[in-house]
Design an enzyme around this catalytic site. Structure first.
Site, short mmCIF file in Angstrom:
data_model
loop_
_atom_site.label_atom_id
_atom_site.label_comp_id
_atom_site.label_asym_id
_atom_site.label_seq_id
_atom_site.Cartn_x
_atom_site.Cartn_y
_atom_site.Cartn_z
N SER A 124 0.85 -1.19 0.00
CA SER A 124 0.00 0.00 0.00
C SER A 124 0.89 1.25 0.00
O SER A 124 1.81 1.33 -0.83
CB SER A 124 -0.95 -0.05 1.20
OG SER A 124 -1.96 0.91 1.08
N ARG A 183 -11.72 7.81 8.25
CA ARG A 183 -11.39 6.40 8.42
C ARG A 183 -12.47 5.50 7.82
O ARG A 183 -12.16 4.47 7.23
CB ARG A 183 -11.23 6.09 9.91
CG ARG A 183 -10.83 4.66 10.21
CD ARG A 183 -9.52 4.26 9.55
NE ARG A 183 -8.97 3.01 10.07
CZ ARG A 183 -7.82 2.49 9.68
NH1 ARG A 183 -7.09 3.09 8.75
NH2 ARG A 183 -7.38 1.36 10.20
N ASP A 194 -8.69 -6.05 -4.94
CA ASP A 194 -8.37 -4.71 -4.44
C ASP A 194 -9.11 -3.65 -5.26
O ASP A 194 -8.99 -3.60 -6.47
CB ASP A 194 -6.85 -4.50 -4.53
CG ASP A 194 -6.35 -3.34 -3.68
OD1 ASP A 194 -7.10 -2.37 -3.49
OD2 ASP A 194 -5.20 -3.42 -3.23
N HIS A 235 -8.27 -4.74 -0.65
CA HIS A 235 -6.93 -4.21 -0.38
C HIS A 235 -6.30 -4.78 0.89
O HIS A 235 -5.12 -5.13 0.91
CB HIS A 235 -7.03 -2.69 -0.29
CG HIS A 235 -5.73 -2.00 -0.13
ND1 HIS A 235 -4.74 -2.05 -1.09
CD2 HIS A 235 -5.23 -1.22 0.87
CE1 HIS A 235 -3.69 -1.34 -0.69
NE2 HIS A 235 -3.97 -0.83 0.49
N ASP A 236 -7.07 -4.87 1.96
CA ASP A 236 -6.55 -5.37 3.23
C ASP A 236 -6.05 -6.82 3.13
O ASP A 236 -5.45 -7.32 4.09
CB ASP A 236 -7.61 -5.29 4.33
CG ASP A 236 -7.55 -3.95 5.08
OD1 ASP A 236 -6.65 -3.14 4.79
OD2 ASP A 236 -8.42 -3.72 5.94
#
Lengths: 401, 401
Positions: free
Chosen positions: A168, A237, A335, A365-366
């Site tokens: 990332s 967030r 992602d 993505h995570d």
């Protein structure tokens, strides 16, 4: 949110997985401004060998920290160090004795990014007048952080990097490392990242930053001593976290289930119960605002926006053409923030036959944090290839001698 | 943002593309609350035929309005009506004389959703005490709006619907129409939409709503008479708009180009210039906050969150099994908010052989507004199929007589 304290005393040199601090002096930034008396916080694992060439640099993501993995608790440690070293890291199982990043073999270094809030100089650090920088903290770029890390390497006596590894925003840092210091970087892993921030990433980042700056509690950046822009940071967030997960995962995990006994259908929206996915995002935001400084979020998110490894260096092919390293390029197949094509473009333009590897994950993505078995396998193969290449070049040199 | 005025005088009955108002009386909502003296604003095009069965109902999306297309300027119109009727609509070329939704043949009706700010009763409307509802406006659902529209149809003497057509939130409204009033709906087009709000959509919606409610100027919903939560609504719009466009389109159109002569690299982030994509989002937000009421945004976004055509009706197959209509199901192939699979699921569960058609677009969800040629072709085919089916059933009846 209070200003970050001055660097603590150093733990012992063999204190694995415990925060250390280096004062690296003044740093001239890409924008020409001089940041005086810069501190970089970092953690290490293992020992630097005599030739100072067994180093692996691990670079954290946007809101990551230096604690990649557990440390080794030793006799000399005080209680605080014991607690810190025992704490599970964000890439548990990847770094440690016998792990793929084997701390019996490698010296692993993980610095907190410049501008961060985990020990390195950032907006919450004291400026020369003793007050937190706040609104006076300058714009920093990915390159600025890499330049600071370069000085840290010198201070630690490191002469080359076996691998620079980042995912990332950490991947932005690692590709920038390879392009800026090709003579030092022997291997570069860019996971779930790109060669420059895309229009789509800029769009998501702008909205997040605006959510923070629109919170009156941000106070133009000078909120230290008060609670700070908790609401705005929480919104930022939530946006970011949604981009970090895939839609199918959110649909499968949460769907439209109500949270526990809460009732989303109600007389008024203001007093309705939540859906489970809302509770999940509330929880993500709540955890986050207590561990991260809003100005550091802005500083690092803005640094990601500046990310362009080609800036001033020609095309991507020309930029990467100056590198000599082994490449490990990987993407998470689901992602939706750093798309697979971004990894494929790096692989296509890097010198030699470089492949973009898939990390298969339903989570988006995570996935780079979740699918550690696959990350481990990719790293294992990449390290083996590098060992082979080094052995071949040694053999070639010996044959030629 | 000021409270919405009371309904104006009605224009003439043949005033195409000009706002009209119907007072439909009190409405009992899904949550049991009674909303008194409800107004629905609507526009029409064409004329209701003698058998009152040439009607096409067009249902707008989240922030859409009743002005689907231009009207016909007539002698009797006053200046205001002339201006309104001349204004380009959001589905220009789809509705009009000689268009696929041919106003020489069909009577087209487009109501503003309950809770909206384009004339129908919403949070900015006066409550019985004469003051805007504001925080007192109840939770409304997609079903509540459909129920209100059903009353409007009765008032207008409409006895059946040749097609109910909606995209995005409009598609949620159209599938709900088909499931709630199967005896009235002969055709149903659900474009770029789903049978229920997904976990992913709930996540995006929550963050948008929170951006509005976190703005102190929202004042708990009672901001009328002041400017209102402009910053929060702008953030909500930016999030939403980014989900409405595809990443490849944002990357191709804007990439990381600076906006004009602005300089994103600067001494301080607070004073830096913008990237082009930031200027684009600023522009989208700026346009939006001047045309839309924040409480209506919350009311309708929350209604979308409640969307579940199966609520209280069993499985999706059972729910759709009670319908008798022709179906037109279409998705935008690059849509990242209402994914193609959501359309495919509706098509798979609807009775008969129903296909999910692709609208090919680089632009993402907004493709349903952009690729009007493809939308037109899909509607043309769907209408022809329906004509054929009706002709067959008439032939069958005549043969049997």
């Amino acid at each position: 949110m209070t200003a970050q304290p001055l660097p603590l005393e150093q733990p012992g040199p063999r204190a694995d997985g415990v925060l250390k601090y280096a004062r690296i002096g003044e740093l001239t930034l890409e924008n020409g401004q001089v940041l005086p008396d810069v501190t970089l916080a970092y953690e290490t694992w293992g020992q630097l060998n005599e030739t100072a060439d067994n180093v692996i640099l691990v670079l954290h993501a946007l809101t990551g920290d230096t604690h990649v993995s557990r440390g080794v608790v030793t006799e000399e440690m005080d209680d605080a160090a014991r607690v810190a070293a025992s704490h599970e890291g964000w890439w548990a199982g990847i770094v440690g004795p016998g792990c793929v990043i084997d701390t019996n073999r490698y010296f692993v270094l993980a610095p907190n990014m410049l501008g961060g809030c985990y020990g390195s100089t950032g907006p919450s650090s004291p400026a020369p007048d003793g007050k937190p920088y706040g609104s006076r903290f300058p714009q920093i770029t990915i390159r600025d952080s890499v330049a600071a890390e370069r000085i840290l390497l010198d201070q630690l006596g490191i002469r080359s990097l076996r691998y620079v590894i980042g995912a990332s925003l950490g991947g932005a840092r690692s590709i920038e490392w390879a392009a800026t210091y090709p003579e030092l970087v022997e291997g570069c892993a860019v996971v779930a990242s790109g060669h420059s921030a895309t229009g789509d990433q800029l769009a998501w980042a702008q909205t997040q930053n605006l959510a923070i700056r629109s919170d009156p509690a941000w106070a133009g950046g000078d909120y230290y001593g008060s609670e700070g822009p908790v609401a705005g940071l929480g919104i930022a967030r939530r946006i970011a976290h949604t981009t970090y997960r895939s839609a199918p995962e959110l649909n499968y995990r949460f769907g439209r289930q109500p949270q526990g006994e809460e009732k989303p259908l109600a007389d008024f929206n203001a007093s309705r119960g939540r859906y489970e996915v809302e509770s999940y995002l509330d929880h993500q935001a709540e955890k986050f605002v207590h561990r991260f400084d809003a100005n550091s979020y802005l500083a690092i998110n803005e640094a990601l926006m500046t990310h362009d490894v080609t800036r001033g260096r020609g095309t991507l092919k020309q930029t990467l053409g100056r590198t000599h390293c082994n490449w490990l390029i990987a993407y998470v197949d689901t992602d939706r923030l750093f798309f697979p094509s971004e990894s494929m473009i790096i692989a296509a333009e890097a010198p030699g036959n470089v492949e973009a590897h898939a990390i298969r994950s339903p989570c988006g993505h995570d996935g780079f944090l979740i699918e550690t078995d696959q990350v481990e396998a990719l790293l294992r193969r990449a390290f083996a290839e590098q060992d082979e290449r080094l052995a071949r070049s040694v053999g070639y040199l010996m044959a030629g001698a």
